[in-house]
Design an enzyme around this catalytic site. Sequence first.
Site, mmCIF file in Angstrom:
data_model
loop_
_atom_site.group_PDB
_atom_site.id
_atom_site.type_symbol
_atom_site.label_atom_id
_atom_site.label_comp_id
_atom_site.label_asym_id
_atom_site.label_seq_id
_atom_site.Cartn_x
_atom_site.Cartn_y
_atom_site.Cartn_z
ATOM 1 N N LYS A 33 56.107 -40.343 -5.884
ATOM 2 C CA LYS A 33 56.250 -39.754 -7.222
ATOM 3 C C LYS A 33 57.622 -39.071 -7.347
ATOM 4 O O LYS A 33 58.293 -38.811 -6.346
ATOM 5 C CB LYS A 33 55.124 -38.748 -7.463
ATOM 6 C CG LYS A 33 55.128 -37.555 -6.518
ATOM 7 C CD LYS A 33 53.848 -36.726 -6.651
ATOM 8 C CE LYS A 33 53.845 -35.568 -5.658
ATOM 9 N NZ LYS A 33 52.530 -34.893 -5.615
ATOM 10 N N ARG A 129 42.914 -26.537 -9.522
ATOM 11 C CA ARG A 129 43.953 -27.073 -10.406
ATOM 12 C C ARG A 129 43.296 -28.224 -11.156
ATOM 13 O O ARG A 129 42.800 -28.030 -12.250
ATOM 14 C CB ARG A 129 45.170 -27.511 -9.578
ATOM 15 C CG ARG A 129 46.357 -27.901 -10.417
ATOM 16 C CD ARG A 129 47.566 -28.273 -9.560
ATOM 17 N NE ARG A 129 47.280 -29.365 -8.630
ATOM 18 C CZ ARG A 129 48.178 -29.903 -7.807
ATOM 19 N NH1 ARG A 129 49.419 -29.422 -7.779
ATOM 20 N NH2 ARG A 129 47.858 -30.896 -7.000
ATOM 21 N N TYR A 253 82.655 -17.051 -8.762
ATOM 22 C CA TYR A 253 82.101 -16.348 -9.919
ATOM 23 C C TYR A 253 81.443 -15.040 -9.512
ATOM 24 O O TYR A 253 80.724 -14.969 -8.515
ATOM 25 C CB TYR A 253 81.032 -17.200 -10.598
ATOM 26 C CG TYR A 253 81.582 -18.312 -11.465
ATOM 27 C CD1 TYR A 253 82.395 -18.043 -12.559
ATOM 28 C CD2 TYR A 253 81.258 -19.631 -11.191
ATOM 29 C CE1 TYR A 253 82.879 -19.066 -13.357
ATOM 30 C CE2 TYR A 253 81.730 -20.667 -11.984
ATOM 31 C CZ TYR A 253 82.542 -20.376 -13.066
ATOM 32 O OH TYR A 253 83.016 -21.373 -13.849
ATOM 33 N N MET A 301 78.996 -24.938 -10.764
ATOM 34 C CA MET A 301 78.393 -26.191 -11.246
ATOM 35 C C MET A 301 78.840 -27.400 -10.427
ATOM 36 O O MET A 301 78.031 -28.257 -10.070
ATOM 37 C CB MET A 301 78.734 -26.397 -12.725
ATOM 38 C CG MET A 301 77.982 -27.558 -13.344
ATOM 39 S SD MET A 301 78.394 -27.855 -15.060
ATOM 40 C CE MET A 301 77.658 -26.465 -15.882
HETATM 41 C C1 PLP Z 1 52.181 -34.871 -4.223
HETATM 42 C C2 PLP Z 1 50.820 -35.127 -3.681
HETATM 43 C C3 PLP Z 1 50.651 -35.471 -2.335
HETATM 44 C C4 PLP Z 1 51.780 -35.447 -1.331
HETATM 45 O O1 PLP Z 1 51.995 -34.111 -0.905
HETATM 46 P P1 PLP Z 1 52.987 -33.770 0.287
HETATM 47 O O2 PLP Z 1 52.768 -32.321 0.520
HETATM 48 O O3 PLP Z 1 54.366 -34.074 -0.212
HETATM 49 O O4 PLP Z 1 52.615 -34.632 1.433
HETATM 50 C C5 PLP Z 1 49.380 -35.809 -1.917
HETATM 51 N N1 PLP Z 1 48.328 -35.772 -2.764
HETATM 52 C C6 PLP Z 1 48.465 -35.423 -4.065
HETATM 53 C C7 PLP Z 1 47.263 -35.390 -4.934
HETATM 54 C C8 PLP Z 1 49.701 -35.070 -4.555
HETATM 55 O O5 PLP Z 1 49.824 -34.692 -5.828
#
Ligand code: PLP
Length: 357
Positions: A33, A129, A253, A301
């Site tokens: 992702k 969540r 800065y 930047m």
């Molecule tokens: C992003 C995600 C993972 C991967 O998590 P990591 O800590 O990067 O290994 C696994 N399961 C779900 C549901 C996620 O959203």
Amino acid sequence: MRPARALIDLQALRHNYQLARELTGAKALAVVKADAYGHGAVRVAQALQAQADGFAVACIEEALELRAAGISGPILLLEGFFEADELPLIIEHDLWCVVHSLWQLEAIEQAALSAPLTVWLKLDSGMHRVGLHPKDYHDAYQRLLASGKVTKIVLMSHFARADELDCASSDEQVAVFEAARQGLAAEVSLRNSPSVMGWPSVSSDWVRPGIMLYGATPFGENQAIAARLQPVMTLESKVISVRELPAGEPVGYGARFITQKPMRIGVVAMGYADGYPRHAPTGTPVLVAGQRSQLLGRVSMDMLCIDLTDVPQADLGSTVELWGKNILASDVATAADTIPYQIFCNLRRVPRVYSGA
Ligand SMILES: *Cc1c(COP(=O)(O)O)cnc(C)c1O
């Protein structure tokens, strides 16, 4: 050409994927992702395609990008669909779909589907969540089966605190999960990277490693397996200006750094517009001309300043590693009060250069 670039070592990526498999003996969905945590989802998926059991992404847009690039293996949508009208596309592109809420279950029941779905049914085992409440879990499973619209169900949940090794929360979540899935004969998926690396006793037919694939540890503290990861991304640039300053002179800065002695300062073509964290303070480690040194003053930047006082071999054109095989992204993250996940995801503007394909 501006010398900033992110080198991506696909051999290291494959090593880390194999390690996740080896540690768990499970099937592993490579989590790609957010553009593979900034590493480039298509290139990462292509590099893993021959060995990976499948991939996981956050949404159908990310999945379709992989399908368009010819990735043909399983792809799981970690949040399922956001609107019911995604369902025909999910079927058409043969995607696997998380169901985390009752509204999604109802949408599946009401949809006219041309083929059955593979569903990963998510339980809220304590993170609060997404995920179904334990009291609804059995019923949801039975309703999916009864709908006739589902060919396979995998039971899943997600840990909130697996990166804390001395915390009881993960064991409590496993207990809630085990109780909720009593009597359901289906495969199970629980483990993210910290669980794969730090919780060997958790049983899970499928694991879902993300950050560990990219060679960074999710643990803030020392953890045995972390040394076996190989960093995949090296963010590097070059020194584009060098100056000598007497004691008492400000740098950058806001005059956030003031020389306490005569110093040699290098300016590096790297800044927060590339994703380098603006909140990294003076003292954040860097590697220059093969030697460890430190950031000085505020990150701007497009540029940042580093200390060359004790690095006589460093000069104009010297290579600087901001993170990579020598300077761990997790250490930079800690210095900047963030996590390696965000450090990687923030990468932008910098060309990615791949090796080990
Ligand atoms: C992003 C995600 C993972 C991967 O998590 P990591 O800590 O990067 O290994 C696994 N399961 C779900 C549901 C996620 O959203």
